[in-house]
Design a protein around this motif. Structure first.
Motif, PDB file in Angstrom:
ATOM      1  N   PHE A  29       0.863  -1.185   0.000  1.00  0.00           N
ATOM      2  CA  PHE A  29       0.000   0.000   0.000  1.00  0.00           C
ATOM      3  C   PHE A  29       0.893   1.228   0.000  1.00  0.00           C
ATOM      4  N   HIS A  30       0.651   2.125  -0.951  1.00  0.00           N
ATOM      5  CA  HIS A  30       1.479   3.331  -1.049  1.00  0.00           C
ATOM      6  C   HIS A  30       0.628   4.577  -0.814  1.00  0.00           C
ATOM      7  N   PHE A  31       1.178   5.532  -0.069  1.00  0.00           N
ATOM      8  CA  PHE A  31       0.456   6.775   0.213  1.00  0.00           C
ATOM      9  C   PHE A  31       1.395   7.967   0.087  1.00  0.00           C
ATOM     10  N   ASP A  32       0.850   9.061  -0.422  1.00  0.00           N
ATOM     11  CA  ASP A  32       1.564  10.337  -0.350  1.00  0.00           C
ATOM     12  C   ASP A  32       1.011  11.083   0.854  1.00  0.00           C
ATOM     13  N   VAL A  33       1.906  11.550   1.715  1.00  0.00           N
ATOM     14  CA  VAL A  33       1.470  12.277   2.911  1.00  0.00           C
ATOM     15  C   VAL A  33       1.621  13.766   2.650  1.00  0.00           C
ATOM     16  N   ASP A  34       0.495  14.450   2.724  1.00  0.00           N
ATOM     17  CA  ASP A  34       0.446  15.886   2.449  1.00  0.00           C
ATOM     18  C   ASP A  34       1.104  16.653   3.608  1.00  0.00           C
ATOM     19  N   GLY A  35       2.041  17.532   3.303  1.00  0.00           N
ATOM     20  CA  GLY A  35       2.671  18.329   4.353  1.00  0.00           C
ATOM     21  C   GLY A  35       1.778  19.459   4.807  1.00  0.00           C
ATOM     22  N   GLU A  36       2.034  20.003   5.984  1.00  0.00           N
ATOM     23  CA  GLU A  36       1.334  21.190   6.478  1.00  0.00           C
ATOM     24  C   GLU A  36      -0.174  20.998   6.594  1.00  0.00           C
ATOM     25  N   GLN A  96      -6.553   4.402   6.472  1.00  0.00           N
ATOM     26  CA  GLN A  96      -6.772   3.496   5.346  1.00  0.00           C
ATOM     27  C   GLN A  96      -6.075   2.159   5.585  1.00  0.00           C
ATOM     28  N   VAL A  97      -4.849   2.227   6.131  1.00  0.00           N
ATOM     29  CA  VAL A  97      -4.117   0.994   6.421  1.00  0.00           C
ATOM     30  C   VAL A  97      -4.866   0.165   7.449  1.00  0.00           C
ATOM     31  N   LYS A  98      -5.409   0.855   8.456  1.00  0.00           N
ATOM     32  CA  LYS A  98      -6.189   0.144   9.472  1.00  0.00           C
ATOM     33  C   LYS A  98      -7.329  -0.632   8.815  1.00  0.00           C
ATOM     34  N   ASP A 109       4.844   3.717   2.780  1.00  0.00           N
ATOM     35  CA  ASP A 109       4.577   2.432   2.138  1.00  0.00           C
ATOM     36  C   ASP A 109       4.408   1.361   3.211  1.00  0.00           C
ATOM     37  N   VAL A 110       3.382   0.577   3.045  1.00  0.00           N
ATOM     38  CA  VAL A 110       3.142  -0.526   3.977  1.00  0.00           C
ATOM     39  C   VAL A 110       3.134  -1.816   3.169  1.00  0.00           C
ATOM     40  N   ILE A 111       3.996  -2.714   3.560  1.00  0.00           N
ATOM     41  CA  ILE A 111       4.129  -3.973   2.825  1.00  0.00           C
ATOM     42  C   ILE A 111       3.739  -5.115   3.766  1.00  0.00           C
ATOM     43  N   VAL A 112       2.717  -5.838   3.369  1.00  0.00           N
ATOM     44  CA  VAL A 112       2.231  -6.928   4.218  1.00  0.00           C
ATOM     45  C   VAL A 112       2.731  -8.249   3.663  1.00  0.00           C
ATOM     46  N   ASN A 113       3.619  -8.872   4.402  1.00  0.00           N
ATOM     47  CA  ASN A 113       4.137 -10.189   4.040  1.00  0.00           C
ATOM     48  C   ASN A 113       3.437 -11.245   4.888  1.00  0.00           C
ATOM     49  N   GLU A 114       3.777 -12.485   4.622  1.00  0.00           N
ATOM     50  CA  GLU A 114       3.149 -13.560   5.394  1.00  0.00           C
ATOM     51  C   GLU A 114       3.570 -13.526   6.860  1.00  0.00           C
ATOM     52  N   GLN A 115       4.810 -13.112   7.104  1.00  0.00           N
ATOM     53  CA  GLN A 115       5.314 -13.184   8.475  1.00  0.00           C
ATOM     54  C   GLN A 115       5.508 -11.840   9.158  1.00  0.00           C
ATOM     55  N   TYR A 116       5.471 -10.766   8.396  1.00  0.00           N
ATOM     56  CA  TYR A 116       5.669  -9.451   9.019  1.00  0.00           C
ATOM     57  C   TYR A 116       5.071  -8.348   8.165  1.00  0.00           C
ATOM     58  N   ILE A 117       4.880  -7.202   8.822  1.00  0.00           N
ATOM     59  CA  ILE A 117       4.447  -6.000   8.106  1.00  0.00           C
ATOM     60  C   ILE A 117       5.604  -5.006   8.156  1.00  0.00           C
ATOM     61  N   GLU A 118       5.940  -4.455   7.007  1.00  0.00           N
ATOM     62  CA  GLU A 118       7.025  -3.483   6.925  1.00  0.00           C
ATOM     63  C   GLU A 118       6.415  -2.119   6.605  1.00  0.00           C
ATOM     64  N   ILE A 119       6.826  -1.112   7.364  1.00  0.00           N
ATOM     65  CA  ILE A 119       6.306   0.240   7.149  1.00  0.00           C
ATOM     66  C   ILE A 119       7.499   1.137   6.824  1.00  0.00           C
ATOM     67  N   ILE A 120       7.457   1.767   5.656  1.00  0.00           N
ATOM     68  CA  ILE A 120       8.574   2.628   5.260  1.00  0.00           C
ATOM     69  C   ILE A 120       8.055   4.055   5.094  1.00  0.00           C
TER      70      ILE A 120
END
Lengths: 108, 140
Positions: B7-14, B25-27, B64-75
């Motif tokens: 899942f990819h997101f652009d985070v708006d500044g300010e 959305q990730v939730k 970016d949130v990457i959901v794998n079988e064994q872990y979730i990675e948040i970048i």
């Protein structure tokens, strides 16, 4: 105790999309990161902070309800946001301490 | 689930009003995947803190949130000012947020500590004047 049961004890419902939710414990705080770090899932969260971030924090931290103390106002569009995000918002006219004391008597 | 979900997101500044859109959305997405409420809560809070930090300090960025079988990675990546002293920034209560940010209920100096608290691993790659990338893992 269920969130909706507080209505019989002087609490006013601003947004109650999930009144059947069980309240387990209480957390009090206005600093949002502090709340996210310390509040537990299903806590009732007492605060006087009423901006849009309050709703986001309640949703993400998965509290059972937000209780606005001191009778503080929340804008109508924020109440609507709370409904759409399925966040329960109640209000008490009592000060924070008295609100907590009341909950302490009501909760098991 | 064999292929990782990204899942990819652009985070708006300010923009504090929209801050939290990505984490919300990730939730929802994680709920649909049937993950436990505790995992969802940890990922959501860690990500929200990151989003808020990007809005406060870095004029936005990407998540970016990457959901794998064994872990979730948040970048979380931004091109903000960088963190001059990571050790200091990791201390509870340390904050460089302004009074106006504090009046919104932020700036308690708990953002990075909460991200560490709710994830199993947190890596900070930062350079002053270039930006910051935070990578967090939550094991399933």
């Amino acid at each position: 105790m269920l969130v909706k049961e507080l209505l019989a004890h002087g609490f006013e419902a601003l947004s109650l999309p999930d009144g059947e939710r069980e309240i387990v414990g209480v957390y009090i705080g206005d600093l949002l990161s502090w709340v996210m770090g310390r509040a537990q899932m299903d806590n009732a969260w007492i605060t006087i902070m009423t901006n849009v971030n309050t709703i986001a924090v309640a949703s993400l931290a998965d509290t059972s309800c937000v209780i606005l103390a001191e009778g503080v106002e929340m804008e109508d569009d924020l109440v609507e946001t709370a409904r759409t995000k399925e966040v329960n918002i109640l209000r008490s006219s009592l000060p924070i301490y008295e609100t907590a004391v009341q909950l302490s008597k009501l909760l098991p | 689930m064999s292929e990782p979900l990204i899942f990819h997101f652009d985070v708006d500044g300010e923009n504090f009003t929209s801050a939290g859109q990505a984490s919300t959305q990730v939730k929802k997405n994680l709920r649909q995947l049937g993950l436990s409420p505790d995992i969802i809560r940890r990922v959501s809070i860690a990500m929200y803190e990151g989003e808020i930090n990007m809005v406060i300090h870095a004029n936005g960025g990407t998540a970016d949130v990457i959901v794998n079988e064994q872990y979730i990675e948040i970048i979380l990546a931004d091109k903000g000012p960088g963190i001059p002293n990571v050790e200091q920034a990791m201390q509870e209560g340390f904050s460089t947020a302004t009074d106006s940010i504090r009046s919104l209920g932020f700036g308690a100096g708990m953002g990075l500590p909460n991200m560490k608290r709710y994830t199993d691993s947190l890596e900070i790659d930062t350079m002053v004047g270039v930006g910051t990338t935070i990578t967090m893992y939550v094991y399933l």
